[in-house]
Design a protein around this motif. Structure first.
Motif, PDB file in Angstrom:
ATOM      1  N   ASP A 137     -20.262   8.719  22.087  1.00 50.53           N
ATOM      2  CA  ASP A 137     -18.886   8.702  21.586  1.00 50.53           C
ATOM      3  C   ASP A 137     -18.459   7.302  21.152  1.00 50.53           C
ATOM      4  OD1 ASP A 137     -17.577  11.207  23.903  1.00 50.53           O
ATOM      5  OD2 ASP A 137     -18.645  11.398  21.988  1.00 50.53           O
ATOM      6  N   SER A 138     -18.968   6.296  21.856  1.00 45.86           N
ATOM      7  CA  SER A 138     -18.565   4.916  21.572  1.00 45.86           C
ATOM      8  C   SER A 138     -19.045   4.409  20.210  1.00 45.86           C
ATOM      9  CB  SER A 138     -19.082   3.982  22.670  1.00 45.86           C
ATOM     10  OG  SER A 138     -20.490   4.057  22.757  1.00 45.86           O
ATOM     11  N   VAL A 139     -20.033   5.081  19.622  1.00 42.10           N
ATOM     12  CA  VAL A 139     -20.580   4.623  18.339  1.00 42.10           C
ATOM     13  C   VAL A 139     -20.441   5.668  17.244  1.00 42.10           C
ATOM     14  CG1 VAL A 139     -22.242   3.190  19.583  1.00 42.10           C
ATOM     15  CG2 VAL A 139     -22.968   5.410  18.675  1.00 42.10           C
ATOM     16  N   LYS A 140     -19.945   6.831  17.589  1.00 44.60           N
ATOM     17  CA  LYS A 140     -19.841   7.921  16.623  1.00 44.60           C
ATOM     18  C   LYS A 140     -18.960   7.492  15.450  1.00 44.60           C
ATOM     19  CE  LYS A 140     -20.149  11.712  18.805  1.00 44.60           C
ATOM     20  NZ  LYS A 140     -19.846  12.896  19.661  1.00 44.60           N
ATOM     21  N   GLY A 141     -19.453   7.764  14.248  1.00 41.56           N
ATOM     22  CA  GLY A 141     -18.714   7.379  13.053  1.00 41.56           C
ATOM     23  C   GLY A 141     -18.999   5.965  12.581  1.00 41.56           C
ATOM     24  N   ARG A 142     -19.656   5.164  13.425  1.00 40.86           N
ATOM     25  CA  ARG A 142     -19.997   3.793  13.044  1.00 40.86           C
ATOM     26  C   ARG A 142     -21.512   3.585  12.949  1.00 40.86           C
ATOM     27  NH1 ARG A 142     -18.955  -0.284  16.372  1.00 40.86           N
ATOM     28  NH2 ARG A 142     -19.087   0.968  18.288  1.00 40.86           N
ATOM     29  N   PHE A 143     -22.270   4.235  13.819  1.00 35.26           N
ATOM     30  CA  PHE A 143     -23.729   4.106  13.848  1.00 35.26           C
ATOM     31  C   PHE A 143     -24.361   5.398  13.346  1.00 35.26           C
ATOM     32  CE2 PHE A 143     -24.123   0.895  17.632  1.00 35.26           C
ATOM     33  CZ  PHE A 143     -23.202   0.067  17.013  1.00 35.26           C
ATOM     34  N   LEU A 144     -25.552   5.273  12.766  1.00 33.38           N
ATOM     35  CA  LEU A 144     -26.286   6.446  12.303  1.00 33.38           C
ATOM     36  C   LEU A 144     -27.767   6.267  12.599  1.00 33.38           C
ATOM     37  CD1 LEU A 144     -26.243   9.166  10.798  1.00 33.38           C
ATOM     38  CD2 LEU A 144     -26.715   7.883   8.707  1.00 33.38           C
ATOM     39  N   ILE A 145     -28.330   7.223  13.331  1.00 38.63           N
ATOM     40  CA  ILE A 145     -29.764   7.198  13.624  1.00 38.63           C
ATOM     41  C   ILE A 145     -30.505   8.034  12.595  1.00 38.63           C
ATOM     42  CG2 ILE A 145     -29.616   9.148  15.257  1.00 38.63           C
ATOM     43  CD1 ILE A 145     -31.820   7.747  16.911  1.00 38.63           C
ATOM     44  N   THR A 146     -31.601   7.497  12.087  1.00 35.11           N
ATOM     45  CA  THR A 146     -32.463   8.222  11.151  1.00 35.11           C
ATOM     46  C   THR A 146     -33.916   7.881  11.461  1.00 35.11           C
ATOM     47  OG1 THR A 146     -32.360   6.429   9.512  1.00 35.11           O
ATOM     48  CG2 THR A 146     -30.757   8.217   9.281  1.00 35.11           C
ATOM     49  N   ARG A 147     -34.811   8.627  10.863  1.00 41.67           N
ATOM     50  CA  ARG A 147     -36.235   8.353  11.035  1.00 41.67           C
ATOM     51  C   ARG A 147     -36.984   8.661   9.764  1.00 41.67           C
ATOM     52  NH1 ARG A 147     -38.107  11.677  15.970  1.00 41.67           N
ATOM     53  NH2 ARG A 147     -40.191  10.950  15.370  1.00 41.67           N
ATOM     54  N   ASP A 148     -38.110   7.978   9.582  1.00 42.45           N
ATOM     55  CA  ASP A 148     -39.007   8.218   8.457  1.00 42.45           C
ATOM     56  C   ASP A 148     -40.366   8.570   9.045  1.00 42.45           C
ATOM     57  OD1 ASP A 148     -40.772   8.106   6.331  1.00 42.45           O
ATOM     58  OD2 ASP A 148     -39.763   6.416   5.374  1.00 42.45           O
ATOM     59  N   ASN A 149     -40.675   9.843   9.119  1.00 41.39           N
ATOM     60  CA  ASN A 149     -41.917  10.277   9.759  1.00 41.39           C
ATOM     61  C   ASN A 149     -43.151   9.885   8.953  1.00 41.39           C
ATOM     62  OD1 ASN A 149     -40.545  11.288  11.933  1.00 41.39           O
ATOM     63  ND2 ASN A 149     -40.728  13.432  11.325  1.00 41.39           N
ATOM     64  N   ALA A 150     -42.997   9.687   7.663  1.00 43.85           N
ATOM     65  CA  ALA A 150     -44.138   9.269   6.856  1.00 43.85           C
ATOM     66  C   ALA A 150     -44.541   7.834   7.154  1.00 43.85           C
ATOM     67  CB  ALA A 150     -43.796   9.408   5.374  1.00 43.85           C
ATOM     68  N   LYS A 151     -43.573   7.033   7.613  1.00 40.20           N
ATOM     69  CA  LYS A 151     -43.845   5.621   7.892  1.00 40.20           C
ATOM     70  C   LYS A 151     -43.791   5.294   9.384  1.00 40.20           C
ATOM     71  CE  LYS A 151     -42.175   4.052   3.391  1.00 40.20           C
ATOM     72  NZ  LYS A 151     -41.234   3.172   2.654  1.00 40.20           N
ATOM     73  N   ASN A 152     -43.636   6.308  10.210  1.00 41.88           N
ATOM     74  CA  ASN A 152     -43.571   6.100  11.669  1.00 41.88           C
ATOM     75  C   ASN A 152     -42.501   5.079  12.050  1.00 41.88           C
ATOM     76  OD1 ASN A 152     -45.667   7.870  11.780  1.00 41.88           O
ATOM     77  ND2 ASN A 152     -47.140   6.471  12.709  1.00 41.88           N
ATOM     78  N   ARG A 153     -41.327   5.255  11.493  1.00 46.78           N
ATOM     79  CA  ARG A 153     -40.250   4.303  11.744  1.00 46.78           C
ATOM     80  C   ARG A 153     -38.962   5.020  12.127  1.00 46.78           C
ATOM     81  NH1 ARG A 153     -40.189  -1.188  10.700  1.00 46.78           N
ATOM     82  NH2 ARG A 153     -42.188  -1.969   9.924  1.00 46.78           N
ATOM     83  N   LEU A 154     -38.251   4.378  13.013  1.00 41.81           N
ATOM     84  CA  LEU A 154     -36.945   4.820  13.480  1.00 41.81           C
ATOM     85  C   LEU A 154     -35.934   3.751  13.066  1.00 41.81           C
ATOM     86  CD1 LEU A 154     -35.256   6.749  15.402  1.00 41.81           C
ATOM     87  CD2 LEU A 154     -35.722   5.030  17.187  1.00 41.81           C
ATOM     88  N   PHE A 155     -34.731   4.204  12.715  1.00 39.87           N
ATOM     89  CA  PHE A 155     -33.707   3.269  12.271  1.00 39.87           C
ATOM     90  C   PHE A 155     -32.388   3.519  12.990  1.00 39.87           C
ATOM     91  CE2 PHE A 155     -36.308   1.724   8.895  1.00 39.87           C
ATOM     92  CZ  PHE A 155     -37.015   2.818   8.417  1.00 39.87           C
ATOM     93  N   LEU A 156     -31.590   2.472  13.057  1.00 45.07           N
ATOM     94  CA  LEU A 156     -30.212   2.598  13.528  1.00 45.07           C
ATOM     95  C   LEU A 156     -29.342   1.748  12.605  1.00 45.07           C
ATOM     96  CD1 LEU A 156     -28.383   3.861  15.735  1.00 45.07           C
ATOM     97  CD2 LEU A 156     -28.512   1.647  16.915  1.00 45.07           C
ATOM     98  N   GLN A 157     -28.573   2.412  11.765  1.00 48.56           N
ATOM     99  CA  GLN A 157     -27.628   1.711  10.900  1.00 48.56           C
ATOM    100  C   GLN A 157     -26.336   1.526  11.686  1.00 48.56           C
ATOM    101  OE1 GLN A 157     -28.003   0.459   7.700  1.00 48.56           O
ATOM    102  NE2 GLN A 157     -25.981  -0.448   8.076  1.00 48.56           N
ATOM    103  N   MET A 158     -25.926   0.275  11.833  1.00 52.84           N
ATOM    104  CA  MET A 158     -24.749  -0.048  12.632  1.00 52.84           C
ATOM    105  C   MET A 158     -23.712  -0.693  11.735  1.00 52.84           C
ATOM    106  SD  MET A 158     -26.545  -1.488  16.113  1.00 52.84           S
ATOM    107  CE  MET A 158     -27.099  -2.989  15.344  1.00 52.84           C
TER     108      MET A 158
END
Length: 118
Positions: free
Chosen positions: A62-83
């Protein structure tokens, strides 16, 4: 050997943005749920966000909802967090985690420091 290596942390002013990245190796990336946790000085580690293996399901604290976004790229084995819209209270060491089951944190990265100045 499983490795999770975070990058992208740094010092930013309040209201600014950062994008964290986690490079994964040593396992079948798409089979694992991935998440981000953080730990501020003197505080317990807390959940930030999680994403299913396919990327089809996500959850954000709840503290980050609307501000942070988690995504992943399975082709590149990478996880992201846009803050975005960072606040001083977001200052913490951010950790990447992986688990074979949702919420089961089998592997942890070494962490990356995020500091938000007011």
């Amino acid at each position: 050997q499983v490795q999770l290596v975070e990058s992208g942390g740094g010092l930013v002013q309040a209201g600014g943005s950062l994008r964290l990245s986690c490079a994964a190796s040593g396992y079948t990336f798409s089979n694992y749920y991935m998440g981000w946790f953080r730990q501020a000085p003197g505080k317990e580690r807390e959940f930030v966000a999680a994403i299913s293996g396919s990327g089809g399901s996500t959850r954000h604290a709840d503290s980050v909802k609307g501000r942070f976004l988690i995504t992943r790229d399975n082709a590149k084995n990478r996880l992201f967090l846009q803050m975005n819209s960072l606040k001083p209270e977001d200052t913490a060491v951010y950790y990447c985690v992986a688990g074979i089951e949702w919420g089961q944190n089998d592997y942890w990265g070494q962490g990356t420091q995020v500091t938000v100045s007011s």
